[in-house]
Design a protein around this motif. Structure first.
Motif, PDB file in Angstrom:
ATOM      1  N   ILE A 192       0.824  -1.199   0.000  1.00 27.13           N
ATOM      2  CA  ILE A 192       0.000   0.000   0.000  1.00 27.13           C
ATOM      3  C   ILE A 192       0.865   1.258   0.000  1.00 27.13           C
ATOM      4  O   ILE A 192       1.660   1.491   0.924  1.00 27.13           O
ATOM      5  CB  ILE A 192      -0.927   0.033   1.239  1.00 27.13           C
ATOM      6  N   ASN A 193       0.706   2.061  -1.047  1.00 30.14           N
ATOM      7  CA  ASN A 193       1.292   3.392  -1.137  1.00 30.14           C
ATOM      8  C   ASN A 193       0.155   4.408  -1.125  1.00 30.14           C
ATOM      9  O   ASN A 193      -1.017   4.041  -1.230  1.00 30.14           O
ATOM     10  CB  ASN A 193       2.105   3.552  -2.429  1.00 30.14           C
ATOM     11  N   ALA A 194       0.485   5.676  -1.032  1.00 36.36           N
ATOM     12  CA  ALA A 194      -0.550   6.714  -1.058  1.00 36.36           C
ATOM     13  C   ALA A 194       0.048   8.022  -1.545  1.00 36.36           C
ATOM     14  O   ALA A 194       1.252   8.282  -1.368  1.00 36.36           O
ATOM     15  CB  ALA A 194      -1.179   6.906   0.320  1.00 36.36           C
ATOM     16  N   GLY A 195      -0.800   8.860  -2.137  1.00 38.41           N
ATOM     17  CA  GLY A 195      -0.324  10.160  -2.564  1.00 38.41           C
ATOM     18  C   GLY A 195      -1.399  11.025  -3.186  1.00 38.41           C
ATOM     19  O   GLY A 195      -2.400  10.517  -3.681  1.00 38.41           O
ATOM     20  N   HIS A 196      -1.211  12.306  -3.137  1.00 39.74           N
ATOM     21  CA  HIS A 196      -1.988  13.387  -3.724  1.00 39.74           C
ATOM     22  C   HIS A 196      -2.631  14.233  -2.624  1.00 39.74           C
ATOM     23  O   HIS A 196      -3.545  13.785  -1.938  1.00 39.74           O
ATOM     24  CB  HIS A 196      -3.072  12.891  -4.691  1.00 39.74           C
ATOM     25  N   ASP A 197      -2.133  15.441  -2.483  1.00 42.63           N
ATOM     26  CA  ASP A 197      -2.628  16.433  -1.524  1.00 42.63           C
ATOM     27  C   ASP A 197      -2.366  16.066  -0.070  1.00 42.63           C
ATOM     28  O   ASP A 197      -2.932  16.682   0.836  1.00 42.63           O
ATOM     29  CB  ASP A 197      -4.123  16.704  -1.730  1.00 42.63           C
ATOM     30  N   LEU A 198      -1.522  15.091   0.179  1.00 41.44           N
ATOM     31  CA  LEU A 198      -1.061  14.865   1.541  1.00 41.44           C
ATOM     32  C   LEU A 198      -0.111  16.007   1.917  1.00 41.44           C
ATOM     33  O   LEU A 198       0.661  16.485   1.082  1.00 41.44           O
ATOM     34  CB  LEU A 198      -0.346  13.518   1.661  1.00 41.44           C
TER      35      LEU A 198
END
Length: 238
Positions: free
Chosen positions: A187-193
Protein backbone atom coordinates in the motif's frame (compact mmCIF):
# COMPACT_ATOMS: atom_id res chain seq x y z
CA UNK A 1 8.10 3.09 9.19
CA UNK A 2 6.40 4.48 6.12
CA UNK A 3 8.85 5.68 3.50
CA UNK A 4 8.74 9.22 2.14
CA UNK A 5 9.29 9.62 -1.60
CA UNK A 6 9.58 13.23 -2.73
CA UNK A 7 8.02 14.14 -6.07
CA UNK A 8 10.25 16.75 -7.74
CA UNK A 9 7.94 17.71 -10.61
CA UNK A 10 7.41 21.19 -9.16
CA UNK A 11 11.15 21.82 -9.15
CA UNK A 12 11.20 20.93 -12.84
CA UNK A 13 8.28 23.31 -13.44
CA UNK A 14 10.25 26.10 -11.78
CA UNK A 15 13.33 25.27 -13.84
CA UNK A 16 11.41 25.19 -17.09
CA UNK A 17 9.67 28.49 -16.39
CA UNK A 18 12.97 30.35 -16.84
CA UNK A 19 14.93 28.00 -19.07
CA UNK A 20 18.42 26.98 -18.12
CA UNK A 21 19.05 24.61 -15.25
CA UNK A 22 17.97 26.41 -12.09
CA UNK A 23 17.00 24.71 -9.89
CA UNK A 24 19.26 21.82 -10.83
CA UNK A 25 17.23 18.61 -10.49
CA UNK A 26 20.31 16.46 -9.98
CA UNK A 27 21.58 18.57 -7.08
CA UNK A 28 18.06 18.86 -5.67
CA UNK A 29 17.52 15.09 -5.72
CA UNK A 30 20.88 14.50 -4.05
CA UNK A 31 20.08 17.07 -1.36
CA UNK A 32 16.62 15.59 -0.77
CA UNK A 33 18.17 12.17 -0.22
CA UNK A 34 20.88 13.65 2.02
CA UNK A 35 18.15 15.28 4.15
CA UNK A 36 16.66 11.84 4.79
CA UNK A 37 14.01 11.19 2.16
CA UNK A 38 13.83 7.53 1.15
CA UNK A 39 12.80 7.99 -2.46
CA UNK A 40 12.57 10.29 -5.48
CA UNK A 41 9.40 10.36 -7.59
CA UNK A 42 8.92 11.90 -11.02
CA UNK A 43 5.88 12.03 -13.29
CA UNK A 44 6.91 12.79 -16.87
CA UNK A 45 4.05 13.70 -19.19
CA UNK A 46 4.09 13.45 -22.99
CA UNK A 47 4.48 17.23 -23.44
CA UNK A 48 7.41 17.28 -20.96
CA UNK A 49 6.04 20.47 -19.41
CA UNK A 50 7.84 19.74 -16.16
CA UNK A 51 9.88 16.53 -15.94
CA UNK A 52 11.59 15.77 -19.24
CA UNK A 53 12.31 12.26 -20.41
CA UNK A 54 16.02 13.06 -20.28
CA UNK A 55 15.60 13.96 -16.60
CA UNK A 56 14.52 10.39 -15.90
CA UNK A 57 17.67 9.06 -17.53
CA UNK A 58 19.92 11.55 -15.72
CA UNK A 59 18.31 10.93 -12.32
CA UNK A 60 18.69 7.17 -12.68
CA UNK A 61 22.46 7.66 -12.56
CA UNK A 62 22.47 9.44 -9.20
CA UNK A 63 19.43 8.36 -7.17
CA UNK A 64 20.63 6.04 -4.43
CA UNK A 65 17.28 5.50 -2.68
CA UNK A 66 14.10 4.27 -4.37
CA UNK A 67 13.38 5.75 -7.78
CA UNK A 68 9.69 5.88 -8.70
CA UNK A 69 8.41 6.91 -12.12
CA UNK A 70 4.70 7.67 -12.44
CA UNK A 71 2.68 8.02 -15.60
CA UNK A 72 0.10 6.81 -18.05
CA UNK A 73 1.53 3.71 -19.75
CA UNK A 74 1.38 4.96 -23.32
CA UNK A 75 4.04 3.43 -25.61
CA UNK A 76 6.52 6.30 -25.15
CA UNK A 77 6.25 6.03 -21.38
CA UNK A 78 6.62 2.26 -21.40
CA UNK A 79 9.78 2.56 -23.51
CA UNK A 80 11.22 5.12 -21.09
CA UNK A 81 10.57 2.97 -18.03
CA UNK A 82 12.05 -0.11 -19.66
CA UNK A 83 15.17 1.88 -20.56
CA UNK A 84 15.62 3.52 -17.15
CA UNK A 85 14.49 0.57 -15.01
CA UNK A 86 13.48 2.47 -11.85
CA UNK A 87 12.79 0.73 -8.57
CA UNK A 88 9.06 1.21 -9.08
CA UNK A 89 6.67 2.29 -11.80
CA UNK A 90 3.31 3.74 -10.74
CA UNK A 91 0.62 3.53 -13.40
CA UNK A 92 -1.69 6.55 -13.50
CA UNK A 93 -4.60 6.94 -15.98
CA UNK A 94 -4.22 10.69 -16.53
CA UNK A 95 -5.06 12.37 -19.83
CA UNK A 96 -2.27 14.09 -21.74
CA UNK A 97 -3.69 17.53 -20.96
CA UNK A 98 -4.36 16.85 -17.27
CA UNK A 99 -2.96 19.50 -14.95
CA UNK A 100 -2.49 16.81 -12.31
CA UNK A 101 -3.72 13.28 -11.69
CA UNK A 102 -7.43 13.32 -10.89
CA UNK A 103 -8.69 9.73 -10.79
CA UNK A 104 -7.63 6.18 -10.16
CA UNK A 105 -7.88 3.25 -12.57
CA UNK A 106 -11.05 1.36 -13.24
CA UNK A 107 -9.23 -1.89 -12.60
CA UNK A 108 -12.12 -4.00 -13.82
CA UNK A 109 -12.70 -2.20 -17.12
CA UNK A 110 -8.98 -1.99 -17.90
CA UNK A 111 -7.94 -5.32 -16.40
CA UNK A 112 -6.59 -6.92 -19.59
CA UNK A 113 -4.58 -3.83 -20.51
CA UNK A 114 -3.10 -3.57 -17.02
CA UNK A 115 -2.26 -7.27 -16.91
CA UNK A 116 -0.21 -6.95 -20.11
CA UNK A 117 1.62 -3.78 -19.09
CA UNK A 118 2.38 -4.99 -15.57
CA UNK A 119 3.66 -8.31 -16.89
CA UNK A 120 6.10 -6.44 -19.13
CA UNK A 121 7.45 -4.31 -16.29
CA UNK A 122 7.74 -7.19 -13.83
CA UNK A 123 9.58 -9.32 -16.37
CA UNK A 124 12.16 -6.52 -16.39
CA UNK A 125 12.52 -6.49 -12.60
CA UNK A 126 10.49 -3.31 -11.99
CA UNK A 127 8.08 -3.20 -9.06
CA UNK A 128 4.62 -2.07 -10.12
CA UNK A 129 1.95 0.02 -8.43
CA UNK A 130 -1.51 1.06 -9.66
CA UNK A 131 -3.12 4.40 -8.78
CA UNK A 132 -6.61 3.64 -7.42
CA UNK A 133 -9.49 5.39 -5.71
CA UNK A 134 -10.42 4.21 -2.18
CA UNK A 135 -12.91 1.68 -3.51
CA UNK A 136 -12.84 -1.91 -2.32
CA UNK A 137 -13.99 -3.22 -5.70
CA UNK A 138 -11.18 -1.36 -7.48
CA UNK A 139 -8.72 -2.84 -4.98
CA UNK A 140 -10.06 -6.32 -5.70
CA UNK A 141 -9.67 -5.62 -9.41
CA UNK A 142 -6.10 -4.46 -8.88
CA UNK A 143 -5.22 -7.73 -7.19
CA UNK A 144 -6.20 -9.56 -10.38
CA UNK A 145 -3.78 -7.59 -12.56
CA UNK A 146 -0.60 -8.96 -11.01
CA UNK A 147 0.49 -5.62 -9.57
CA UNK A 148 2.74 -5.55 -6.51
CA UNK A 149 1.14 -2.51 -4.90
CA UNK A 150 -1.63 0.02 -5.13
CA UNK A 151 -1.29 3.76 -4.57
CA UNK A 152 -4.36 5.21 -2.89
CA UNK A 153 -5.46 8.49 -4.51
CA UNK A 154 -5.86 10.71 -1.46
CA UNK A 155 -7.39 13.93 -2.85
CA UNK A 156 -10.81 13.24 -1.35
CA UNK A 157 -9.26 12.50 2.04
CA UNK A 158 -7.32 15.77 2.01
CA UNK A 159 -10.38 17.80 0.98
CA UNK A 160 -12.66 16.37 3.65
CA UNK A 161 -9.94 16.49 6.31
CA UNK A 162 -9.42 20.21 5.64
CA UNK A 163 -13.15 20.76 6.16
CA UNK A 164 -12.96 19.13 9.57
CA UNK A 165 -14.52 15.76 8.66
CA UNK A 166 -11.66 13.62 9.90
CA UNK A 167 -13.44 10.34 10.50
CA UNK A 168 -15.45 10.58 7.30
CA UNK A 169 -12.32 11.44 5.34
CA UNK A 170 -10.34 8.39 6.41
CA UNK A 171 -13.03 5.67 6.52
CA UNK A 172 -12.97 4.55 2.84
CA UNK A 173 -9.18 4.59 2.79
CA UNK A 174 -8.90 2.41 5.88
CA UNK A 175 -11.36 -0.05 4.35
CA UNK A 176 -9.53 -0.11 1.01
CA UNK A 177 -6.17 -0.55 2.74
CA UNK A 178 -7.49 -3.42 4.82
CA UNK A 179 -8.71 -5.19 1.70
CA UNK A 180 -5.44 -4.57 -0.11
CA UNK A 181 -3.45 -6.09 2.74
CA UNK A 182 -5.74 -9.12 2.85
CA UNK A 183 -5.15 -9.62 -0.87
CA UNK A 184 -1.37 -9.39 -0.50
CA UNK A 185 -0.94 -5.97 -2.07
CA UNK A 186 1.52 -3.39 -0.80
CA UNK A 187 0.00 0.00 0.00
CA UNK A 188 1.29 3.39 -1.14
CA UNK A 189 -0.55 6.71 -1.06
CA UNK A 190 -0.32 10.16 -2.56
CA UNK A 191 -1.99 13.39 -3.72
CA UNK A 192 -2.63 16.43 -1.52
CA UNK A 193 -1.06 14.86 1.54
CA UNK A 194 0.64 17.58 3.60
CA UNK A 195 2.05 18.42 7.02
CA UNK A 196 -1.43 19.01 8.42
CA UNK A 197 -2.96 15.67 7.46
CA UNK A 198 -0.12 13.18 7.01
CA UNK A 199 0.13 12.08 10.66
CA UNK A 200 -3.60 11.36 10.90
CA UNK A 201 -3.53 9.44 7.62
CA UNK A 202 -0.54 7.36 8.68
CA UNK A 203 -2.08 6.53 12.05
CA UNK A 204 -5.28 5.20 10.45
CA UNK A 205 -3.85 3.29 7.48
CA UNK A 206 -2.16 0.11 8.65
CA UNK A 207 0.64 -1.37 6.55
CA UNK A 208 1.27 1.93 4.69
CA UNK A 209 4.59 1.37 2.91
CA UNK A 210 5.20 4.64 1.11
CA UNK A 211 3.81 8.11 0.52
CA UNK A 212 4.71 10.21 -2.52
CA UNK A 213 4.45 13.94 -1.84
CA UNK A 214 5.43 16.79 -4.15
CA UNK A 215 3.28 19.90 -4.52
CA UNK A 216 2.53 20.43 -0.82
CA UNK A 217 6.06 19.58 0.30
CA UNK A 218 7.68 21.98 -2.15
CA UNK A 219 5.22 24.75 -1.23
CA UNK A 220 5.83 24.17 2.48
CA UNK A 221 9.56 24.21 1.84
CA UNK A 222 9.33 27.73 0.44
CA UNK A 223 8.31 28.83 3.92
CA UNK A 224 10.08 26.37 6.17
CA UNK A 225 13.13 25.19 4.29
CA UNK A 226 13.55 21.87 2.50
CA UNK A 227 15.66 20.13 5.16
CA UNK A 228 13.23 21.12 7.88
CA UNK A 229 10.23 19.90 5.90
CA UNK A 230 11.84 16.54 5.07
CA UNK A 231 12.54 15.91 8.75
CA UNK A 232 9.07 17.11 9.78
CA UNK A 233 7.54 14.52 7.45
CA UNK A 234 9.87 11.82 8.74
CA UNK A 235 8.91 12.64 12.32
CA UNK A 236 5.20 12.38 11.51
CA UNK A 237 5.67 9.07 9.70
CA UNK A 238 7.49 7.36 12.57
Amino acid sequence: MTKLSVNINKLATLRNSRGGNVPDLITSAQDIEAFGAEGITIHPRPDERHIRYQDAKDLKKIVTTEFNIEGNPVPKFIDLVLEVKPTQVTLVPDAEDAITSNAGWDTQKHKDFLVDVIKTFKENGIRTSIFVDPDVEMVKGAAKTGTDRIELYTESFAHQFAEGHKEKSIAPFAEAAKMAHQLGLGINAGHDLNLDNIKFFKEHIPHLLEVSIGHALICESIYLGLENVINMYLHRLK
